[in-house]
Design an enzyme around this catalytic site. Structure first.
Site, PDB file in Angstrom:
ATOM      1  N   GLY A 150       0.799  -1.216   0.000  1.00  0.00           N
ATOM      2  CA  GLY A 150       0.000   0.000   0.000  1.00  0.00           C
ATOM      3  C   GLY A 150       0.832   1.267   0.000  1.00  0.00           C
ATOM      4  O   GLY A 150       1.914   1.311   0.595  1.00  0.00           O
ATOM      5  N   ASN A 162       3.506  -1.236   9.394  1.00  0.00           N
ATOM      6  CA  ASN A 162       2.871  -2.557   9.358  1.00  0.00           C
ATOM      7  C   ASN A 162       3.056  -3.327  10.654  1.00  0.00           C
ATOM      8  O   ASN A 162       2.175  -4.108  11.040  1.00  0.00           O
ATOM      9  CB  ASN A 162       3.437  -3.382   8.210  1.00  0.00           C
ATOM     10  CG  ASN A 162       2.636  -3.275   6.931  1.00  0.00           C
ATOM     11  OD1 ASN A 162       2.463  -4.237   6.210  1.00  0.00           O
ATOM     12  ND2 ASN A 162       2.144  -2.087   6.630  1.00  0.00           N
ATOM     13  N   ASN A 188       3.564  -9.929   5.153  1.00  0.00           N
ATOM     14  CA  ASN A 188       2.160  -9.574   4.943  1.00  0.00           C
ATOM     15  C   ASN A 188       1.943  -9.143   3.497  1.00  0.00           C
ATOM     16  O   ASN A 188       2.651  -8.275   2.997  1.00  0.00           O
ATOM     17  CB  ASN A 188       1.776  -8.442   5.898  1.00  0.00           C
ATOM     18  CG  ASN A 188       0.349  -7.948   5.722  1.00  0.00           C
ATOM     19  OD1 ASN A 188       0.091  -6.753   5.712  1.00  0.00           O
ATOM     20  ND2 ASN A 188      -0.589  -8.868   5.593  1.00  0.00           N
ATOM     21  N   SER A 192     -13.826   1.526  12.471  1.00  0.00           N
ATOM     22  CA  SER A 192     -13.869   2.471  13.587  1.00  0.00           C
ATOM     23  C   SER A 192     -12.601   2.404  14.437  1.00  0.00           C
ATOM     24  O   SER A 192     -12.314   3.326  15.209  1.00  0.00           O
ATOM     25  CB  SER A 192     -15.093   2.203  14.468  1.00  0.00           C
ATOM     26  OG  SER A 192     -14.977   0.967  15.160  1.00  0.00           O
ATOM     27  N   ARG A 235      -0.082   7.887   7.996  1.00  0.00           N
ATOM     28  CA  ARG A 235       0.093   7.131   6.755  1.00  0.00           C
ATOM     29  C   ARG A 235       0.030   8.069   5.545  1.00  0.00           C
ATOM     30  O   ARG A 235       0.815   7.934   4.600  1.00  0.00           O
ATOM     31  CB  ARG A 235      -1.000   6.064   6.666  1.00  0.00           C
ATOM     32  CG  ARG A 235      -0.934   5.159   5.449  1.00  0.00           C
ATOM     33  CD  ARG A 235       0.065   4.047   5.611  1.00  0.00           C
ATOM     34  NE  ARG A 235       0.067   3.182   4.443  1.00  0.00           N
ATOM     35  CZ  ARG A 235      -0.031   1.853   4.476  1.00  0.00           C
ATOM     36  NH1 ARG A 235      -0.132   1.226   5.626  1.00  0.00           N
ATOM     37  NH2 ARG A 235       0.001   1.148   3.378  1.00  0.00           N
ATOM     38  N   HIS A 248      -7.304  -7.653   6.252  1.00  0.00           N
ATOM     39  CA  HIS A 248      -6.009  -7.946   5.641  1.00  0.00           C
ATOM     40  C   HIS A 248      -4.836  -7.659   6.572  1.00  0.00           C
ATOM     41  O   HIS A 248      -3.704  -7.914   6.216  1.00  0.00           O
ATOM     42  CB  HIS A 248      -5.884  -7.112   4.368  1.00  0.00           C
ATOM     43  CG  HIS A 248      -4.784  -7.533   3.443  1.00  0.00           C
ATOM     44  ND1 HIS A 248      -4.595  -8.833   3.046  1.00  0.00           N
ATOM     45  CD2 HIS A 248      -3.810  -6.813   2.817  1.00  0.00           C
ATOM     46  CE1 HIS A 248      -3.569  -8.902   2.220  1.00  0.00           C
ATOM     47  NE2 HIS A 248      -3.061  -7.698   2.072  1.00  0.00           N
ATOM     48  N   TRP A 249      -5.103  -7.134   7.762  1.00  0.00           N
ATOM     49  CA  TRP A 249      -4.072  -6.692   8.699  1.00  0.00           C
ATOM     50  C   TRP A 249      -4.148  -7.483   9.996  1.00  0.00           C
ATOM     51  O   TRP A 249      -4.321  -6.922  11.069  1.00  0.00           O
ATOM     52  CB  TRP A 249      -4.267  -5.204   9.001  1.00  0.00           C
ATOM     53  CG  TRP A 249      -3.287  -4.303   8.322  1.00  0.00           C
ATOM     54  CD1 TRP A 249      -2.298  -4.645   7.460  1.00  0.00           C
ATOM     55  CD2 TRP A 249      -3.231  -2.880   8.460  1.00  0.00           C
ATOM     56  NE1 TRP A 249      -1.626  -3.527   7.047  1.00  0.00           N
ATOM     57  CE2 TRP A 249      -2.184  -2.433   7.635  1.00  0.00           C
ATOM     58  CE3 TRP A 249      -3.965  -1.955   9.180  1.00  0.00           C
ATOM     59  CZ2 TRP A 249      -1.842  -1.083   7.531  1.00  0.00           C
ATOM     60  CZ3 TRP A 249      -3.645  -0.610   9.078  1.00  0.00           C
ATOM     61  CH2 TRP A 249      -2.580  -0.189   8.253  1.00  0.00           C
TER      62      TRP A 249
END
Length: 280
Positions: free
Chosen positions: A38, A46, A106, A175, A185, A260-261
């Site tokens: 990303g 990450n 990841n 949230s 980020r 995904h995290w």
């Protein structure tokens, strides 16, 4: 132990003429963690919820900024990204005199870990893969999935609106994403804008979606823990089954209420699961 900071753990190394940035903490067996693709991604963003636990457990933890990300040098490359990152890991290990390492990867970092396992099996101990890329077609999901579309949309149009859209797809519960995380980020992405255009150019020269390591999985002997979020909207859950079926020494863990995290959304459980696996 004093809580680790990005600044206090920041280091640089030169590999094949490229300056790579990494964060490092702890002493003991090496664990190298590889981030996703990303915009604005970094080793620290990450894995900042994981580095303390691994260091406290007796590991030397290295969070690498892969080539063309965060504080590492910019690059446009026709070498497919997973192999490029695998070579960077090997060069980092050589520079730091690390003979063997565990890998935690990841997404893009997971695909890069697969590439490393195939290219340098003698340098790998165990491997943890969270929603890795480069596993071919899906039986159940049309590709690319929603998250990948949002990721490339942000690369092409780096706005806060598109950043928020991507971040909210990353996780099961948007949230939980704080304004601090969103702002940090976004600022990180804009502070290295050259990486955005270069990533697009590189993917045009060496498309990511054509890489499929599934035919070679049987050649990966390393013990591997595969972790997936049940609600992942970036990579399909059935890829986890492909890895489980294809790799001779793999096991699979699926977190519910997880996107995904996994290492961020379920940090405590993730850390305990991985550390138990590494110590077995």
């Amino acid at each position: 132990m004093t809580k680790l900071t990005e600044t206090g753990t920041s280091r640089y190394v030169t590999v094949d003429g490229m300056r790579l940035h990494y964060n490092v903490a702890g002493e003991g067996e090496s664990v190298i963690m590889l981030h996703g693709a990303g915009p604005g991604a970094s080793g620290w963003s990450n894995f900042h919820r994981n580095i303390d636990a691994f260091a406290d457990a007796g590991y030397q933890v290295i969070l690498l900024d892969c080539p063309g990300f965060n504080k590492s040098d910019a690059i446009v490359s026709d070498v497919q990204r997973f192999l490029l990152n695998a070579r960077a890991v090997k060069g980092l290990m050589d520079a730091l005199d690390i003979k063997r390492t565990h890998l935690v990867g990841n997404s893009l970092g997971g695909g890069s870990s697969l590439a490393f396992a195939l290219e340098y099996p003698e340098r790998l101990n165990k491997m943890v893969l969270m929603g890795p890329a480069a596993v071919g077609p899906s039986l159940f999901q049309a590709l690319p999935m929603e998250g990948i579309k949002a990721l490339f949309g942000l690369y092409h149009h780096p706005t806060m609106e598109n950043m928020n859209k991507m971040l909210e797809i990353f996780v099961h519960d948007p949230s939980r994403i704080t304004e601090e995380l969103r702002s940090a980020r976004f600022a990180n992405m804009l502070s290295h804008k050259e990486h955005l255009a270069n990533f697009i150019k590189s993917t045009e020269l060496a498309p990511l979606h054509v890489i499929d390591y599934s035919p070679s999985l049987a050649n990966i002997a390393a013990e591997t823990l595969v972790i997936w979020g049940r609600d992942d909207r970036f990579v399909p859950l059935d890829w986890g089954l492909k890895l489980l079926w294809g790799m001779p020494n793999a096991q699979l863990h699926v977190f519910s209420k997880c996107g995904h995290w996994a290492q961020w959304e379920h940090a405590g459980k993730f850390n305990a699961l991985c550390l138990d696996f590494l110590k077995q």
